[in-house]
Design a protein around this motif. Structure first.
Motif, PDB file in Angstrom:
ATOM      1  N   THR A 194      11.409  -2.845  -8.706  1.00  0.00           N
ATOM      2  CA  THR A 194      10.798  -3.835  -7.808  1.00  0.00           C
ATOM      3  C   THR A 194       9.286  -3.773  -7.972  1.00  0.00           C
ATOM      4  O   THR A 194       8.681  -2.718  -7.841  1.00  0.00           O
ATOM      5  CB  THR A 194      11.174  -3.554  -6.349  1.00  0.00           C
ATOM      6  OG1 THR A 194      12.590  -3.488  -6.219  1.00  0.00           O
ATOM      7  CG2 THR A 194      10.629  -4.642  -5.434  1.00  0.00           C
ATOM      8  N   ALA A 225      15.023  -7.263  -4.832  1.00  0.00           N
ATOM      9  CA  ALA A 225      15.148  -5.855  -5.222  1.00  0.00           C
ATOM     10  C   ALA A 225      15.352  -5.725  -6.721  1.00  0.00           C
ATOM     11  O   ALA A 225      16.176  -6.440  -7.322  1.00  0.00           O
ATOM     12  CB  ALA A 225      16.313  -5.207  -4.476  1.00  0.00           C
ATOM     13  N   GLY A 226      14.574  -4.840  -7.330  1.00  0.00           N
ATOM     14  CA  GLY A 226      14.679  -4.636  -8.768  1.00  0.00           C
ATOM     15  C   GLY A 226      14.101  -5.766  -9.585  1.00  0.00           C
ATOM     16  O   GLY A 226      14.285  -5.810 -10.806  1.00  0.00           O
ATOM     17  N   GLU A 243      13.985   0.814  -4.347  1.00  0.00           N
ATOM     18  CA  GLU A 243      14.685   0.060  -5.387  1.00  0.00           C
ATOM     19  C   GLU A 243      13.854   0.064  -6.671  1.00  0.00           C
ATOM     20  O   GLU A 243      12.889  -0.693  -6.795  1.00  0.00           O
ATOM     21  CB  GLU A 243      14.926  -1.378  -4.935  1.00  0.00           C
ATOM     22  CG  GLU A 243      15.721  -1.514  -3.641  1.00  0.00           C
ATOM     23  CD  GLU A 243      17.203  -1.275  -3.844  1.00  0.00           C
ATOM     24  OE1 GLU A 243      17.632  -1.152  -5.022  1.00  0.00           O
ATOM     25  OE2 GLU A 243      17.931  -1.225  -2.841  1.00  0.00           O
TER      26      GLU A 243
END
Length: 465
Positions: free
Chosen positions: A227, A197-198, A224
């Motif tokens: 991502t 995530a991210g 998120e």
């Protein structure tokens, strides 16, 4: 030896779908099987991708002989029209089947070698009259068992192919192992989700596993910020890149390719084509930089997911005389039927014990392992294989020779040798016969249909089944 070879069990290596089905068919013929499973439970490999849904339905995922064994226990077959996850397949079918087989299945038993008793691979004298000897290890140490035949259904799950386009690990790939995964991540797991995530993630591969990874990363990207996926393909983009789409006779498989296309079309992933990875380097921040054979260097990524297929582990068969195709590492009679350099459209001609035989009589590679490095495989193929092989071992050659196998087609055809050509299809669709998938957003995440058997090579191009 105090018993004749005919009194010995047939050793089946692997308690996955094909191995357990083989045992069921042997029991049906009155032949005693002994299944040796390296994992601590039946279907241990399937359990490792329990979060992924299959693109085949329950109706295509159970074996008839296995169903007969299960019937007296009160087992009820799940709705044939529904799509199970790998976890469902293991818990609702494979584990109950292993339970019915009982002591015929030994878990925690890793096969380390197979040979003829008293004969290494060099010796000809009386070779075919000698039983097989199978060495394996357990928590208690080394053991051996003698067998009248050996069915290797160990699959290819433990030997994924590397990122390097040469078939070898890319330079730096092993030292960057802390940021590289060779499996489709379970992004429902909070710890796994936090890893991606991210982050910017490179996905290397072009098969169903890559489609699944792209679709699930796109799901995370919607929630998120930051991502993003970088999809790395060794070939170019063509009408076949995303599979058969609506022309696929397995609708969920076609939808999976459309989901990957949607990930690109909607900006959640960038496609890098014609890129053959040569090296993986770390930048000053510890992120990874992929370098191509053509001199290109991609922007740094935080993680790499390598989904370039699998290959068979043949190390424990070194004393057995195998007849394997020099390219695919599949049985020589089977290889021409599945070679992605020549074969296309997902159609596999009927095959059974004859095509799976080797110069060493009584040894068979079945299931995904029988396909060597070929990219695609369906559970129903494995079930038909073991039905034929079990009949041959039992001496019922009328049944063994009566092989009927009709597989769903991808709806996509490809020219010989084009599946890994960077320029393939860019001018004319690569010789593919299906229309390009429609640019529609198809919501498929970790809770929707994905790979039939997650062992899916990335270089399949137009081929697929």
């Amino acid at each position: 030896m105090t018993t004749t070879t005919a009194d010995l069990p047939v050793v089946v290596i692997g308690a996955g779908p094909a191995g357990l089905a083989a045992a069921a068919h042997l029991v049906e013929h009155g032949v005693e099987p002994l299944v040796l499973e390296a994992g601590q439970a039946a279907a241990s490999a399937v359990r490792e991708w329990s979060h992924v849904r299959l693109f085949s339905t329950w109706g295509e995922l159970t074996d008839p002989a296995a169903e007969k064994l299960l019937a007296p226990t009160g087992w009820t077959k799940p709705d044939p029209a529904t799509y199970p996850s790998g976890g469902d397949w293991a818990e609702l079918y494979l584990q109950p089947l292993a339970d019915v087989l009982g002591d015929r299945v030994r878990v925690g038993a890793t096969v380390t070698g197979v040979s003829r008793t008293g004969r290494d691979r060099i010796v000809d004298a009386d070779r075919e009259t000698q039983p097989f000897v199978v060495h394996f290890t357990t928590a208690d140490g080394e053991e051996r068992v003698f067998a009248r035949a050996v069915i290797d259904a160990s699959g290819t799950w433990t030997t994924p192919s590397p990122a390097g386009a040469s078939g070898l690990a890319a330079l730096g790939e092993k030292t960057a192992a802390d940021r590289i995964s060779y499996r489709v991540p379970d992004l429902k797991d909070p710890a796994v989700r936090a890893r991606y995530a991210g982050k910017r993630t490179a996905v290397i591969g072009s098969g169903a596993s890559a489609f699944t990874a792209l679709a699930t990363l796109a799901d995370v990207a919607r929630d998120e910020p930051g991502t993003h996926a970088v999809w790395i393909l060794r070939r170019g983009i063509s009408g076949s890149t995303f599979g058969g789409g609506e022309a696929d006779q397995l609708p969920a498989r076609g939808a999976l390719g459309l989901a990957a296309k949607a990930a690109v079309d909607n900006g959640y992933a960038d496609a890098v084509t014609g890129f053959r990875t040569e090296a993986i380097e770390r930048d000053t921040d510890g992120r990874l930089v992929l370098a191509g054979e053509d001199g290109r260097r991609l922007d740094p990524v935080d993680e790499v997911i390598v989904l370039t297929g699998f290959r068979p582990d043949l190390s424990f068969l070194s004393e057995i005389r195998l007849g394997l195709d020099e390219r695919l590492q599949a049985p020589v009679e089977l290889a021409p039927l599945i070679d992605p350099n020549q074969h296309s459209c997902g159609t596999v001609y009927p095959h059974g014990h004859k095509e799976l035989s080797h110069p060493e009589p009584g040894v068979y590679l079945v299931g995904m392992k029988s396909y060597g490095r070929a990219p695609t495989f369906l559970a129903m193929t494995g079930y038909e294989q073991v039905r034929s092989v079990a009949a041959a071992i039992a001496g019922d050659f009328e049944s063994a020779d009566r092989v009927e196998l009709t597989l769903p087609e991808t709806g996509v055809c490809g020219g010989a040798g084009l599946f890994d050509d960077p320029a393939a299809g860019q001018a004319d669709g690569g010789g593919c016969c299906a229309p390009a998938p429609a640019p529609a957003l198809v919501q498929i995440g970790v809770g929707a249909p994905a790979a039939t058997v997650i062992e899916e090579a990335s270089a399949g191009g137009c081929c697929g089944s």
